[in-house]
Design an enzyme around this catalytic site. Structure first.
Site, short mmCIF file in Angstrom:
data_model
loop_
_atom_site.label_atom_id
_atom_site.label_comp_id
_atom_site.label_asym_id
_atom_site.label_seq_id
_atom_site.Cartn_x
_atom_site.Cartn_y
_atom_site.Cartn_z
N GLU A 94 0.92 -1.20 -0.03
CA GLU A 94 -0.21 0.06 0.16
C GLU A 94 0.93 1.39 -0.18
OE1 GLU A 94 -4.07 -1.46 1.98
OE2 GLU A 94 -2.29 -1.68 3.13
N CYS A 118 6.87 -6.80 14.83
CA CYS A 118 6.34 -5.98 16.05
C CYS A 118 5.17 -6.53 16.58
CB CYS A 118 6.33 -4.79 15.83
SG CYS A 118 8.34 -3.90 15.33
N GLU A 174 10.25 -3.10 6.61
CA GLU A 174 11.51 -2.54 7.45
C GLU A 174 12.41 -2.15 6.14
OE1 GLU A 174 12.71 -1.34 10.26
OE2 GLU A 174 14.48 -0.81 9.07
N SER A 205 12.08 5.50 7.88
CA SER A 205 11.56 4.96 9.53
C SER A 205 12.04 3.60 9.68
CB SER A 205 10.17 5.04 9.65
OG SER A 205 9.68 4.49 11.06
N SER A 227 11.58 3.93 15.51
CA SER A 227 10.34 3.59 16.24
C SER A 227 10.84 2.92 17.33
CB SER A 227 9.84 2.37 15.41
OG SER A 227 9.41 2.94 14.21
N HIS A 229 9.07 3.07 21.06
CA HIS A 229 7.97 2.24 21.49
C HIS A 229 8.15 1.95 22.89
CE1 HIS A 229 6.67 2.63 17.48
NE2 HIS A 229 7.22 1.60 17.12
N ASN A 308 -3.14 1.94 16.32
CA ASN A 308 -4.52 1.54 15.77
C ASN A 308 -4.81 0.10 15.88
OD1 ASN A 308 -5.02 4.09 14.22
ND2 ASN A 308 -3.05 3.84 13.33
N CYS A 351 -1.42 4.09 10.07
CA CYS A 351 -0.30 3.27 10.64
C CYS A 351 -0.49 2.05 11.12
CB CYS A 351 0.45 4.12 11.76
SG CYS A 351 0.87 5.97 11.26
N1 SAH Z 1 9.50 -0.68 9.63
C1 SAH Z 1 9.63 0.59 9.88
C2 SAH Z 1 8.70 1.45 8.86
C3 SAH Z 1 7.12 1.14 8.94
S1 SAH Z 1 6.19 1.12 10.14
C4 SAH Z 1 9.49 0.94 11.59
O1 SAH Z 1 8.94 0.26 12.35
O2 SAH Z 1 9.80 1.94 11.81
C5 SAH Z 1 5.87 2.83 10.62
C6 SAH Z 1 5.37 3.41 11.90
O3 SAH Z 1 4.01 2.66 12.17
C7 SAH Z 1 6.46 2.56 12.77
O4 SAH Z 1 6.71 3.75 13.86
C8 SAH Z 1 5.56 1.52 13.33
O5 SAH Z 1 5.91 1.10 14.70
C9 SAH Z 1 4.04 2.07 13.47
N2 SAH Z 1 3.07 1.06 13.72
C10 SAH Z 1 2.78 -0.20 13.27
N3 SAH Z 1 1.89 -0.70 13.67
C11 SAH Z 1 1.09 0.26 14.22
C12 SAH Z 1 -0.20 0.27 14.84
N4 SAH Z 1 -0.84 -0.63 14.69
N5 SAH Z 1 -0.62 1.48 15.19
C13 SAH Z 1 0.23 2.80 15.31
N6 SAH Z 1 1.26 2.84 14.75
C14 SAH Z 1 1.91 1.43 14.28
FE1 SF4 Z 2 8.08 -4.44 10.64
FE2 SF4 Z 2 7.71 -1.69 11.15
FE3 SF4 Z 2 5.61 -3.57 11.29
FE4 SF4 Z 2 7.70 -3.80 13.17
S1 SF4 Z 2 6.42 -1.95 12.86
S2 SF4 Z 2 6.81 -5.24 12.08
S3 SF4 Z 2 9.41 -3.07 11.77
S4 SF4 Z 2 6.74 -2.77 9.59
#
Ligand code: SAH
Ligand code: SF4
Length: 390
Positions: A94, A118, A174, A205, A227, A229, A308, A351
């Site tokens: 997407e 994650c 990633e 990111s 990221s 967290h 989310n 996100c």
């Molecule tokens: N893999 C990379 C980039 C893609 S994710 C990374 O993890 O940084 C982009 C952002 O969305 C990251 O900060 C990730 O932690 C966040 N994200 C992932 N799942 C999410 C969710 N369910 N709610 C809010 N943010 C989320």
């Molecule tokens: Fe992959 Fe980023 Fe999602 Fe973690 S938050 S599973 S690194 S896309």
């Protein structure tokens, strides 16, 4: 015999020069060609009127300009537009366009699925399928820029108003685990004969792939978001499994090293707000201590992302007053902190909701309908990014 056509979207500026060289053409032809592709959005060689007919004919038999096919295209009531792109073998990724007053941001994907897994991310939950190619990554920007212009009736080429002014690699995957294609795509974004974006307007990111952060600082130091967290290792181990390999002290050191090359003088830390998991006052204070570590502070901003939710995660979103109180602790410590309000929720473009499986189209439809309900519920301010700065 079938000839495999070279997709010119796969080639960076140097490779395009080499490719033209193979066809007996001078380097400036490559520049012209590159401008046709990335500034005019041309996919048809016949349209490239300042190239000799003989060259156009040659290209037509050997090359193509093709981004992944669009499976679906939805625009949210807040203007957010999401495309689902077919990357073959049942995989889809997407791309999300987020219009704001003075800029347009495109959020792009770098992998189909993600291996980092994650706990709070639906992309992670679907597992890893494969790395995207350069044409699949840059093709998202190419397709979106010119599709947005077509929609608005804006002419192609450098004279037409640019729709995408910022790019964030925050979609699926990633980016630092698909390093080479990602960097090639980044270089095209920055190239003056392509998109000409400044390094400050392109943000990558990462979940914290430490060695690749160093490599990025050497090869293409764009703005960096990390990221985070979590404020301590045991907590982060449970949320971002990669932390076991590259724990926080190592990650903070990598951020400090990156800052020497970064186009901005701060790292953006993303912090997903999870109810009763990582959102207490104590966590906020621990975060302050982590980044303001007296001998070795990390210059940073925080972006708090309300989680989310998706059912399989078993997690829920922190309540708004909790997020605000958390932000206040960071702000009081002198850290610029923003709360990201979800945008495009009604089209499932928020996100971590970029799940994108072609086989799952019925579910996508279902979720879209559900999200439309949310939109009605939250009204017109729904999905605005607001600053809660100091
Ligand atoms: N893999 C990379 C980039 C893609 S994710 C990374 O993890 O940084 C982009 C952002 O969305 C990251 O900060 C990730 O932690 C966040 N994200 C992932 N799942 C999410 C969710 N369910 N709610 C809010 N943010 C989320
Ligand atoms: Fe992959 Fe980023 Fe999602 Fe973690 S938050 S599973 S690194 S896309």
């Amino acid at each position: 015999m079938m000839t495999v056509l070279t997709n010119l979207l796969d080639l960076d500026p140097a490779q395009l020069i080499a490719y033209c060289g193979e066809l007996g053409e001078k380097p400036f032809r490559a520049k012209q060609l590159q401008r046709w592709i990335h500034q005019f959005g041309a996919s048809n060689f016949d349209a490239m009127t300042d190239l000799a007919k003989s060259l156009r004919d040659k290209l037509a038999t050997r090359a193509m300009i093709a981004a992944p096919a669009v499976i679906s295209d939805h625009t949210s009531t807040d203007g957010t537009r999401k495309w689902l792109l077919d990357v073959g073998q049942g995989n889809a990724v997407e791309t999300v366009f987020i219009p704001e007053e003075n800029r347009g941001t495109l959020c792009i994907s770098t992998q189909a699925g993600c291996a980092v897994n994650c706990r709070f991310c639906s992309t992670g939950k679907q597992g890893f399928s494969r790395n995207l190619t350069v044409s699949e990554i840059i093709g998202q920007l190419w397709m979106a820029e010119f599709e947005l212009r077509r929609t608005k009736g804006i002419e192609a080429g450098p004279k037409g108003e640019r729709q995408i002014t910022n790019v964030v690699m925050m979609g699926m995957g990633e980016p630092l685990l698909n390093f080479e294609p990602t960097v090639t795509a980044l270089k095209l974004m920055l190239d003056d004969n392509a998109y000409g974006l400044s390094r400050r307007r392109v943000t990558l990111s990462t979940s914290g792939v430490v060695p690749m952060m160093d490599k990025l600082s050497q090869e293409c130091p764009v703005a960096l978001a990390v990221s985070l967290h979590a404020s301590n290792d045991p907590l982060r181990d449970g949320l971002v499994p990669l932390n076991k390999k590259h724990p926080l002290a190592e990650l903070m050191a990598a951020c400090r090293r990156y800052l020497e090359f970064a186009p901005r003088d701060f790292i953006t830390f993303e912090y997903c707000m999870l109810h009763e998991v990582n959102d207490s006052d104590a966590h906020a204070r621990e975060l302050v201590a982590l980044v303001q570590n007296h001998a070795n502070p990390v210059s940073c901003k925080f972006n708090l992302i309300p989680f989310n939710p998706f059912p399989e995660s078993g997690l829920t979103r922190s309540h708004n007053p909790r997020i605000k109180a958390f932000a206040q602790i960071l702000i009081d410590a002198g850290i610029v902190t923003t709360i990201r309000k979800t945008r495009g929720d009604d089209i499932d473009a928020a996100c971590g909701q970029l799940a994108g499986e072609v086989q799952d189209r019925t579910r996508v439809q279902e979720r879209m309908e559900k999200m439309t309900e949310y939109q009605k519920k939250f009204g017109k301010n729904f999905g605005r990014i607001v600053e809660v700065s100091a």
